[in-house]
Design a protein around this motif. Structure first.
Motif, PDB file in Angstrom:
ATOM      1  N   THR A 174      -7.141  -3.878   0.397  1.00  0.00           N
ATOM      2  CA  THR A 174      -6.738  -2.378   0.149  1.00  0.00           C
ATOM      3  C   THR A 174      -6.029  -2.280  -1.031  1.00  0.00           C
ATOM      4  O   THR A 174      -6.790  -0.988  -1.788  1.00  0.00           O
ATOM      5  N   ALA A 175      -5.029  -3.307  -1.357  1.00  0.00           N
ATOM      6  CA  ALA A 175      -4.586  -2.439  -2.951  1.00  0.00           C
ATOM      7  C   ALA A 175      -3.215  -3.876  -3.028  1.00  0.00           C
ATOM      8  O   ALA A 175      -3.075  -4.777  -1.969  1.00  0.00           O
ATOM      9  N   ALA A 176      -2.719  -3.556  -4.128  1.00  0.00           N
ATOM     10  CA  ALA A 176      -1.990  -4.939  -5.029  1.00  0.00           C
ATOM     11  C   ALA A 176      -1.447  -4.648  -6.186  1.00  0.00           C
ATOM     12  O   ALA A 176      -1.989  -3.631  -7.072  1.00  0.00           O
ATOM     13  N   ASP A 177      -0.216  -4.480  -6.433  1.00  0.00           N
ATOM     14  CA  ASP A 177       0.110  -4.045  -7.303  1.00  0.00           C
ATOM     15  C   ASP A 177       1.487  -5.265  -7.628  1.00  0.00           C
ATOM     16  O   ASP A 177       0.877  -6.320  -7.126  1.00  0.00           O
ATOM     17  N   GLU A 178       2.164  -4.779  -8.014  1.00  0.00           N
ATOM     18  CA  GLU A 178       3.042  -5.766  -9.254  1.00  0.00           C
ATOM     19  C   GLU A 178       4.127  -6.486  -8.231  1.00  0.00           C
ATOM     20  O   GLU A 178       4.275  -7.443  -8.280  1.00  0.00           O
ATOM     21  N   GLU A 179       4.319  -6.040  -7.250  1.00  0.00           N
ATOM     22  CA  GLU A 179       4.954  -6.369  -5.644  1.00  0.00           C
ATOM     23  C   GLU A 179       4.775  -7.024  -4.659  1.00  0.00           C
ATOM     24  O   GLU A 179       5.328  -8.144  -3.921  1.00  0.00           O
ATOM     25  N   ALA A 180       3.632  -6.047  -4.141  1.00  0.00           N
ATOM     26  CA  ALA A 180       2.551  -6.592  -2.841  1.00  0.00           C
ATOM     27  C   ALA A 180       1.270  -6.152  -2.974  1.00  0.00           C
ATOM     28  O   ALA A 180       0.732  -5.427  -3.840  1.00  0.00           O
ATOM     29  N   ALA A 181       0.583  -6.726  -1.880  1.00  0.00           N
ATOM     30  CA  ALA A 181      -0.625  -6.538  -1.452  1.00  0.00           C
ATOM     31  C   ALA A 181      -0.770  -6.003   0.249  1.00  0.00           C
ATOM     32  O   ALA A 181      -0.125  -6.670   0.710  1.00  0.00           O
TER      33      ALA A 181
END
Length: 181
Positions: free
Chosen positions: A113-120
């Motif tokens: 449902t989400a992903a950024d530079e550090e985690a999913a």
């Protein structure tokens, strides 16, 4: 060696309008996985193979040993290795295998449902409300999961297929004479 090889392969792949998804170097095999928005077709894979073959003739990754160059698309179930790959897969079903020492469940399956530079963030049955945030450092490997067929509509169970008790065709015994000839 793999980082050096990746640095040589990536510009060739990018010049063809492709993304280098993965590069695997094993004894006797160099596997290069490429992709682009909308996917890749056989002609694109052939072009990439030809260009990479020329590069590898000049910069031998196996120091004179025989190897097979394999260029392919990621397929339906794609490995997820970089934050950018996770970000592109938001909304898809995923399977994540976490590091043994992460303190998390070893296998996590659900919707990304989400992903950024550090985690999913993965949501689904048996996961905390709001989803489970998994740092990339805690991921051993991850991939998208392809699900066959349409999902049942909300509130409706899948319809069972009816089965006839009659055989579709009648079996006819084979005579010994027919078998012998």
């Amino acid at each position: 060696m793999s980082d050096e090889l990746q640095d040589e392969v990536a510009p060739v792949v990018e010049a063809l309008g492709l993304e280098l998804v993965d590069l695997e170097l094993r004894p006797g095999l160099l596997r290069v996985v490429v992709d682009r928005e909308g996917g890749v077709d056989l002609d694109t894979v052939s072009d990439a193979t030809r260009e990479l073959s020329g590069l590898l003739d000049r910069h031998d990754p196996m120091s004179g040993s025989r190897y097979t160059l394999e260029v392919s698309s990621p397929g339906l179930e794609r490995p997820l290795k970089t934050p950018a790959q996770f970000a592109r897969a938001v909304g898809e079903q995923v399977m994540v295998r976490t590091q043994p020492d992460s303190g998390l469940e070893r296998r996590v399956r659900g919707a990304l449902t989400a992903a950024d530079e550090e985690a999913a963030v993965v949501t689904g049955d048996g996961l905390p409300e709001g989803g489970l945030r998994i740092a990339y450092a805690d991921i051993e490997r991850a991939r998208t999961v392809f699900e066959w067929g349409p999902a049942p509509r909300p509130g409706q169970a899948a319809k069972p297929r009816s089965r006839s008790t009659e055989p579709a065709t009648k079996a006819r015994p084979i005579s010994k004479k027919a078998v012998a000839s």
